[in-house]
Design an enzyme around this catalytic site. Sequence first.
Site, PDB file in Angstrom:
ATOM      1  N   GLU A  30       0.767  -1.214  -0.043  1.00 35.64           N
ATOM      2  CA  GLU A  30      -0.293  -0.089  -0.178  1.00 35.64           C
ATOM      3  C   GLU A  30       0.902   1.295   0.126  1.00 35.64           C
ATOM      4  O   GLU A  30       0.515   2.189   0.822  1.00 35.64           O
ATOM      5  CB  GLU A  30      -0.879  -0.186   1.024  1.00 35.64           C
ATOM      6  N   ASN A  76       1.902  -5.195  -3.022  1.00 33.53           N
ATOM      7  CA  ASN A  76       0.449  -5.456  -2.678  1.00 33.53           C
ATOM      8  C   ASN A  76      -0.166  -4.129  -2.579  1.00 33.53           C
ATOM      9  O   ASN A  76       0.353  -3.301  -1.891  1.00 33.53           O
ATOM     10  CB  ASN A  76       0.480  -6.281  -1.619  1.00 33.53           C
ATOM     11  N   HIS A  91     -10.378  -5.429  -2.822  1.00 34.96           N
ATOM     12  CA  HIS A  91     -11.640  -5.452  -1.592  1.00 34.96           C
ATOM     13  C   HIS A  91     -12.538  -4.286  -2.406  1.00 34.96           C
ATOM     14  O   HIS A  91     -12.477  -3.265  -2.472  1.00 34.96           O
ATOM     15  CB  HIS A  91     -10.924  -4.415  -0.447  1.00 34.96           C
ATOM     16  N   GLU A 106      -6.566 -10.518  -1.420  1.00 32.33           N
ATOM     17  CA  GLU A 106      -7.404  -9.991  -0.121  1.00 32.33           C
ATOM     18  C   GLU A 106      -8.754  -9.997  -0.463  1.00 32.33           C
ATOM     19  O   GLU A 106      -9.425  -9.066  -0.194  1.00 32.33           O
ATOM     20  CB  GLU A 106      -6.943  -9.094   0.396  1.00 32.33           C
ATOM     21  N   ASP A 141     -12.616  -9.582  -0.964  1.00 23.44           N
ATOM     22  CA  ASP A 141     -13.786  -9.523  -0.461  1.00 23.44           C
ATOM     23  C   ASP A 141     -14.721  -8.922  -1.189  1.00 23.44           C
ATOM     24  O   ASP A 141     -13.957  -7.504  -1.802  1.00 23.44           O
ATOM     25  CB  ASP A 141     -14.024  -9.349   0.886  1.00 23.44           C
TER      26      ASP A 141
END
Length: 476
Positions: free
Chosen positions: A169, A211, A248, A277, A279
Amino acid sequence: MRSHVHPGTAIRRKIRGPLLALLVGALGAAPALVAAPAAHAAESTLGAAAKQSGRYFGTAIASGRLGDSAYTTIANREFNSVTAENEMKIDATEPQRGQFNFAAGDRVYNWAVQNGKQVRGHTLAWHSQQPGWMQSLSGSNLRQAMIGHINGVMAHYKGKIVQWDVVNEAFADGNSGARRDSNLQRTGNDWIEVAFRTARAADPAAKLCYNDYNVENWTWAKTQAMYNMVRDFKSRGVPIDCVGFQSHFNSGSPYNANFRTTLQNFAALGVDVAITELDIQGASATTYANVTNDCLAVPRCLGITVWGVRDSDSWRPGDTPLLFNNNGSKKPAYTSVLNALNGGTSNPPTDGGPLKGVGSGRCVDVPNSSTTDGTQVQLYDCHGGTNQQWQSTSAGELRVYGNKCLDAGGTGAGARIQIYSCWGGDNQKWRLNSDGTVTGVQSGLCLDTASGGTANGTLIQLNSCSGGGSQRWARA
Ligand code: G3I
């Protein structure tokens, strides 16, 4: 390709093993390459279904939940890759400077490995979840602390982690395309490449990933900024192997169909990609299937990790974004992901026949119908003869005459493509991609013609993947 002489090797070789090409979509007006229909029954768990195409399907695991048997039962059954949700982060692993604590990280690691799963490492250099001592550092002192942290954690897990999120990030949200302001960024713009060089030296066997989130939409400034960084790193030899797309998705950062383009464009830079990750707010079954198919469509997409098991395990449970509901039941999104992994959305119409060059209009041909091992294949006018019939197998082979395989006689650009008795090696396995390219499993390079030629007799060889017409093939 680097050699991988460590305990993770077996796992990595395993997931690169039998490959079933999964294809979706069409190739312009030409018929797209198609996969062999599954020679086996559809798999009934996410991990096993993903493994059919050489990929993994993973989840974040929280060490605090490992005593919950409902949780571990699902996690163990469904997933074959694990990411520690918080336990390998900076605050967990180095609570005091120079004093490392791997108790929680090892709990997750050991549970994963004891249950036959590979492990992604998350994360070594990040502006967030820094321990207090690190938050208060700056300048060269912080730079040295970052290097010391990477060395300390990677030494502990050396040879055990398949992919590490080295840097997490680092880009700002919004339209600036700038780096995120942080204490790490203020040590100098080169902090990311220093982190990657440190990581490569610390564990040469691990794949090193960058990432981030909000980088799935190809048109977004943050995506472009990350792309430019990876392109720059590759051009200057900064050791980066993969890019993790956190994925996400929510109303503020919704899934967009151009995610596949994003994955393809990054892969074309020469890095692997992974969905790290996942979702999705509301867990739309359609969106979950779309994301899954996007990964399946990109040969360098290593696998998918969802960020938790049940909705109640999620960092944002109110969004009910995961594949299992609070009582552990499978949600519709689970079924759509499983079906996609099993190829249920592609329904391949055929599994064999000629391979016709899109650029040349000519077919992959065994000269003079030779059956001699080592005969290099060529382009020739398509005539439907048995020396132009290439049968896909569930192992990822392309067979001619029943027992000879399309075989890469090397792993570098220019390596000859020949026929050879089938023996199960990775140099005889191929991924038939939805864009028509055919990638060698061992080399990662593409089936191509020598010098991009189109004439009868042009020899077939491996080349770096460019997506050009001489590298795209259709079932004639
Ligand atoms: O364990 C303590 C507990 O003892 C304490 O009582 C409680 C009170 O706040 O906090 C607990 O720690 C929390 C920890 O999760 C474990 O549940 C932290 O406060 C909380 O900040 C932490 O949140 C994690 C978050 O990263 C921190 O940034 C989430 O679990 C985790 O899912 C989330 O994961 C991140 C990825 O690493 C990077 N990408 C985004 C993703 C989602 O935010």
